[in-house]
Design a protein around this motif. Structure first.
Motif, PDB file in Angstrom:
ATOM      1  N   THR A  22       0.831  -1.208   0.000  1.00  0.00           N
ATOM      2  CA  THR A  22       0.000   0.000   0.000  1.00  0.00           C
ATOM      3  C   THR A  22       0.863   1.255   0.000  1.00  0.00           C
ATOM      4  O   THR A  22       2.081   1.200   0.258  1.00  0.00           O
ATOM      5  CB  THR A  22      -0.914   0.025   1.236  1.00  0.00           C
ATOM      6  OG1 THR A  22      -0.091   0.214   2.409  1.00  0.00           O
ATOM      7  CG2 THR A  22      -1.711  -1.277   1.362  1.00  0.00           C
ATOM      8  N   GLU A  23       0.224   2.380  -0.244  1.00  0.00           N
ATOM      9  CA  GLU A  23       0.932   3.658  -0.166  1.00  0.00           C
ATOM     10  C   GLU A  23       1.450   3.898   1.250  1.00  0.00           C
ATOM     11  O   GLU A  23       2.497   4.522   1.433  1.00  0.00           O
ATOM     12  CB  GLU A  23       0.011   4.800  -0.605  1.00  0.00           C
ATOM     13  CG  GLU A  23      -0.227   4.865  -2.101  1.00  0.00           C
ATOM     14  CD  GLU A  23       1.016   5.286  -2.884  1.00  0.00           C
ATOM     15  OE1 GLU A  23       1.936   5.874  -2.278  1.00  0.00           O
ATOM     16  OE2 GLU A  23       1.075   5.028  -4.102  1.00  0.00           O
ATOM     17  N   ASP A  24       0.743   3.396   2.246  1.00  0.00           N
ATOM     18  CA  ASP A  24       1.227   3.547   3.627  1.00  0.00           C
ATOM     19  C   ASP A  24       2.563   2.842   3.824  1.00  0.00           C
ATOM     20  O   ASP A  24       3.407   3.300   4.607  1.00  0.00           O
ATOM     21  CB  ASP A  24       0.197   2.995   4.615  1.00  0.00           C
ATOM     22  CG  ASP A  24      -1.007   3.905   4.783  1.00  0.00           C
ATOM     23  OD1 ASP A  24      -0.904   5.099   4.393  1.00  0.00           O
ATOM     24  OD2 ASP A  24      -2.039   3.441   5.279  1.00  0.00           O
ATOM     25  N   ASP A  25       2.766   1.729   3.123  1.00  0.00           N
ATOM     26  CA  ASP A  25       4.052   1.023   3.222  1.00  0.00           C
ATOM     27  C   ASP A  25       5.198   1.868   2.678  1.00  0.00           C
ATOM     28  O   ASP A  25       6.356   1.724   3.109  1.00  0.00           O
ATOM     29  CB  ASP A  25       3.995  -0.298   2.443  1.00  0.00           C
ATOM     30  CG  ASP A  25       3.048  -1.307   3.051  1.00  0.00           C
ATOM     31  OD1 ASP A  25       3.000  -1.408   4.286  1.00  0.00           O
ATOM     32  OD2 ASP A  25       2.344  -1.991   2.285  1.00  0.00           O
ATOM     33  N   LEU A  26       4.878   2.752   1.731  1.00  0.00           N
ATOM     34  CA  LEU A  26       5.921   3.553   1.093  1.00  0.00           C
ATOM     35  C   LEU A  26       6.241   4.839   1.852  1.00  0.00           C
ATOM     36  O   LEU A  26       7.326   5.411   1.653  1.00  0.00           O
ATOM     37  CB  LEU A  26       5.507   3.911  -0.334  1.00  0.00           C
ATOM     38  CG  LEU A  26       5.141   2.764  -1.286  1.00  0.00           C
ATOM     39  CD1 LEU A  26       4.978   3.307  -2.706  1.00  0.00           C
ATOM     40  CD2 LEU A  26       6.178   1.656  -1.259  1.00  0.00           C
ATOM     41  N   LYS A  27       5.348   5.300   2.707  1.00  0.00           N
ATOM     42  CA  LYS A  27       5.521   6.602   3.359  1.00  0.00           C
ATOM     43  C   LYS A  27       6.849   6.759   4.095  1.00  0.00           C
ATOM     44  O   LYS A  27       7.463   7.833   4.045  1.00  0.00           O
ATOM     45  CB  LYS A  27       4.353   6.868   4.308  1.00  0.00           C
ATOM     46  CG  LYS A  27       3.057   7.248   3.585  1.00  0.00           C
ATOM     47  CD  LYS A  27       1.936   7.507   4.572  1.00  0.00           C
ATOM     48  CE  LYS A  27       0.647   7.875   3.842  1.00  0.00           C
ATOM     49  NZ  LYS A  27      -0.471   8.098   4.786  1.00  0.00           N
ATOM     50  N   PRO A  28       7.361   5.721   4.782  1.00  0.00           N
ATOM     51  CA  PRO A  28       8.641   5.907   5.485  1.00  0.00           C
ATOM     52  C   PRO A  28       9.858   5.941   4.565  1.00  0.00           C
ATOM     53  O   PRO A  28      10.968   6.240   5.030  1.00  0.00           O
ATOM     54  CB  PRO A  28       8.720   4.679   6.407  1.00  0.00           C
ATOM     55  CG  PRO A  28       7.362   4.074   6.413  1.00  0.00           C
ATOM     56  CD  PRO A  28       6.766   4.405   5.088  1.00  0.00           C
ATOM     57  N   LEU A  29       9.672   5.647   3.289  1.00  0.00           N
ATOM     58  CA  LEU A  29      10.810   5.488   2.374  1.00  0.00           C
ATOM     59  C   LEU A  29      11.182   6.811   1.719  1.00  0.00           C
ATOM     60  O   LEU A  29      10.337   7.693   1.531  1.00  0.00           O
ATOM     61  CB  LEU A  29      10.462   4.458   1.300  1.00  0.00           C
ATOM     62  CG  LEU A  29      10.010   3.084   1.809  1.00  0.00           C
ATOM     63  CD1 LEU A  29       9.694   2.170   0.630  1.00  0.00           C
ATOM     64  CD2 LEU A  29      11.065   2.460   2.714  1.00  0.00           C
ATOM     65  N   PRO A  30      12.447   6.994   1.324  1.00  0.00           N
ATOM     66  CA  PRO A  30      12.856   8.197   0.586  1.00  0.00           C
ATOM     67  C   PRO A  30      12.034   8.373  -0.682  1.00  0.00           C
ATOM     68  O   PRO A  30      11.526   7.396  -1.270  1.00  0.00           O
ATOM     69  CB  PRO A  30      14.330   7.934   0.268  1.00  0.00           C
ATOM     70  CG  PRO A  30      14.787   6.974   1.320  1.00  0.00           C
ATOM     71  CD  PRO A  30      13.595   6.094   1.601  1.00  0.00           C
ATOM     72  N   ALA A  31      11.918   9.618  -1.125  1.00  0.00           N
ATOM     73  CA  ALA A  31      11.067   9.930  -2.282  1.00  0.00           C
ATOM     74  C   ALA A  31      11.481   9.137  -3.526  1.00  0.00           C
ATOM     75  O   ALA A  31      10.620   8.645  -4.270  1.00  0.00           O
ATOM     76  CB  ALA A  31      11.121  11.435  -2.564  1.00  0.00           C
ATOM     77  N   ALA A  32      12.788   9.018  -3.777  1.00  0.00           N
ATOM     78  CA  ALA A  32      13.237   8.279  -4.961  1.00  0.00           C
ATOM     79  C   ALA A  32      12.838   6.811  -4.871  1.00  0.00           C
ATOM     80  O   ALA A  32      12.483   6.188  -5.882  1.00  0.00           O
ATOM     81  CB  ALA A  32      14.747   8.410  -5.125  1.00  0.00           C
ATOM     82  N   VAL A  33      12.883   6.237  -3.672  1.00  0.00           N
ATOM     83  CA  VAL A  33      12.502   4.840  -3.490  1.00  0.00           C
ATOM     84  C   VAL A  33      10.997   4.674  -3.725  1.00  0.00           C
ATOM     85  O   VAL A  33      10.554   3.683  -4.326  1.00  0.00           O
ATOM     86  CB  VAL A  33      12.894   4.348  -2.082  1.00  0.00           C
ATOM     87  CG1 VAL A  33      12.468   2.901  -1.886  1.00  0.00           C
ATOM     88  CG2 VAL A  33      14.396   4.487  -1.868  1.00  0.00           C
ATOM     89  N   GLN A  34      10.201   5.628  -3.284  1.00  0.00           N
ATOM     90  CA  GLN A  34       8.759   5.562  -3.522  1.00  0.00           C
ATOM     91  C   GLN A  34       8.454   5.581  -5.018  1.00  0.00           C
ATOM     92  O   GLN A  34       7.617   4.794  -5.500  1.00  0.00           O
ATOM     93  CB  GLN A  34       8.068   6.741  -2.834  1.00  0.00           C
ATOM     94  CG  GLN A  34       8.131   6.693  -1.316  1.00  0.00           C
ATOM     95  CD  GLN A  34       7.318   7.803  -0.671  1.00  0.00           C
ATOM     96  OE1 GLN A  34       6.277   8.199  -1.191  1.00  0.00           O
ATOM     97  NE2 GLN A  34       7.785   8.305   0.460  1.00  0.00           N
ATOM     98  N   ARG A  35       9.124   6.486  -5.754  1.00  0.00           N
ATOM     99  CA  ARG A  35       8.911   6.521  -7.206  1.00  0.00           C
ATOM    100  C   ARG A  35       9.293   5.196  -7.845  1.00  0.00           C
ATOM    101  O   ARG A  35       8.617   4.707  -8.771  1.00  0.00           O
ATOM    102  CB  ARG A  35       9.729   7.648  -7.854  1.00  0.00           C
ATOM    103  CG  ARG A  35       9.222   9.038  -7.561  1.00  0.00           C
ATOM    104  CD  ARG A  35       9.816  10.070  -8.501  1.00  0.00           C
ATOM    105  NE  ARG A  35      11.257  10.117  -8.428  1.00  0.00           N
ATOM    106  CZ  ARG A  35      12.074   9.770  -9.423  1.00  0.00           C
ATOM    107  NH1 ARG A  35      11.577   9.331 -10.570  1.00  0.00           N
ATOM    108  NH2 ARG A  35      13.396   9.851  -9.280  1.00  0.00           N
TER     109      ARG A  35
END
Length: 310
Positions: A65-78
């Motif tokens: 989910t998007e919640d799983d990505l929130k703690p990650l750096p912006a480049a990692v989320q992309r």
């Protein structure tokens, strides 16, 4: 595999196979050329996957989910969004095959090869088989990472051992190769407390994976979409020509060219592996094209065997 496979005419102790073995080898080669090769590699591979008795996770439909990505750096989320991980089940196993060519050393010829592999997450493991032909002689290479230990094994005709490497260098090298696979094909295998992500800039990030006390790191480079274009690490070891039988750290990269969608997830089209030794020119020794029909996620070992996937 590295250029260690050029010692195909020697046993693991470095002894030349005796001339008395020549008739036997010739006969075995005839058998291999008519009935061996990739088909037998796959049969052996699937038998071994089943024999590993890997821990299988409990059934789960948990999605990324998007919640799983929130703690990650912006480049990692992309990167995760480009890879198609969001909204898909978390990956706990990966099955994939490649075809391509392999080079044993800077001045050797390219050899055609085929590979098949199975990676698992809950009990972190990687089993990788590659077949290639040295002249008319088939050779099987087997790389494994299992329960914290790495090993590289090469056999002529799948009978005569020519490479058998293990120890700290292989534990580290095989673990970082598992990390490479996950980054390029199954990123949700890395959504785990054993993995740390570090921001570098908008087009790159560092990633570290720890298993059984061993930590490996790499830097991942992205394009404007968040697609990986390269993976670079110094946690792999190549032969040291100045000290036969010894290994030295060297930068290792796996640039990717092109992406394709398989089951809603992105996987590479082609890639290559290159060494950058400090005291010699770069050496690209492997070029692979992914077989999209071979890609399967979240297959239990017994199911992968039963499916008889190529």
């Amino acid at each position: 595999m590295t250029d260690r496979s050029d010692r195909f005419a020697r046993t693991h102790k470095g002894n030349i196979l005796p001339y008395s073995a020549a008739p036997l080898i010739a006969g075995l080669c005839a058998v291999a050329l008519t009935g061996g090769g990739c088909a037998s590699m796959h049969k052996k591979f699937y038998r071994e996957v089943r024999a590993l008795e890997l821990v299988q996770p409990a059934a789960s439909d948990a999605l990324v989910t998007e919640d799983d990505l929130k703690p990650l750096p912006a480049a990692v989320q992309r990167y995760f969004r480009f890879m198609g991980a969001v909204g898909k089940p978390r990956v706990w196993s990966l099955h994939v095959a490649f075809e391509g060519r392999f080079k044993r050393s800077a001045d050797s010829d390219w050899l055609p090869c085929e590979t098949v592999q199975y990676n698992s997450r809950d009990e972190l493991a990687r089993l990788f088989y590659m077949t290639l032909r040295v002249g008319f002689i088939p050779m099987l290479g087997r790389d494994t990472y299992l329960r914290g230990k790495g090993r590289m094994l090469g056999k002529v005709l799948d009978l005569f051992t020519v490479v058998d490497g293990s120890g700290t260098e292989f534990d580290i090298g095989e673990l970082v190769t598992y990390l490479n696979d996950a980054i390029l094909m199954a990123p949700s295998m890395l959504l785990d407390s054993a993995v740390t992500w570090t921001a570098i800039d908008d087009r790159s990030f560092d990633v570290a994976l720890t298993d059984r006390g061993t930590t490996v790191t790499a830097r991942v480079f992205l394009d404007e979409r968040g697609a990986p274009v390269d993976f670079s690490t110094t946690d792999r070891f190549m032969d040291d020509p100045a000290q036969p039988g010894k290994y030295k750290r060297a930068r290792w990269t796996t640039p990717v060219e092109g992406w394709q969608e398989v089951g809603g997830r992105m996987v590479p089209i082609t890639g290559r592996a290159t060494w950058f030794p400090d005291d010699a020119p770069p050496l690209t020794y492997a070029e692979f094209t992914l077989k999209p029909e071979s890609v399967a996620f979240n297959l239990a070992p017994a199911v992968a065997v039963g499916a008889g996937r190529p």
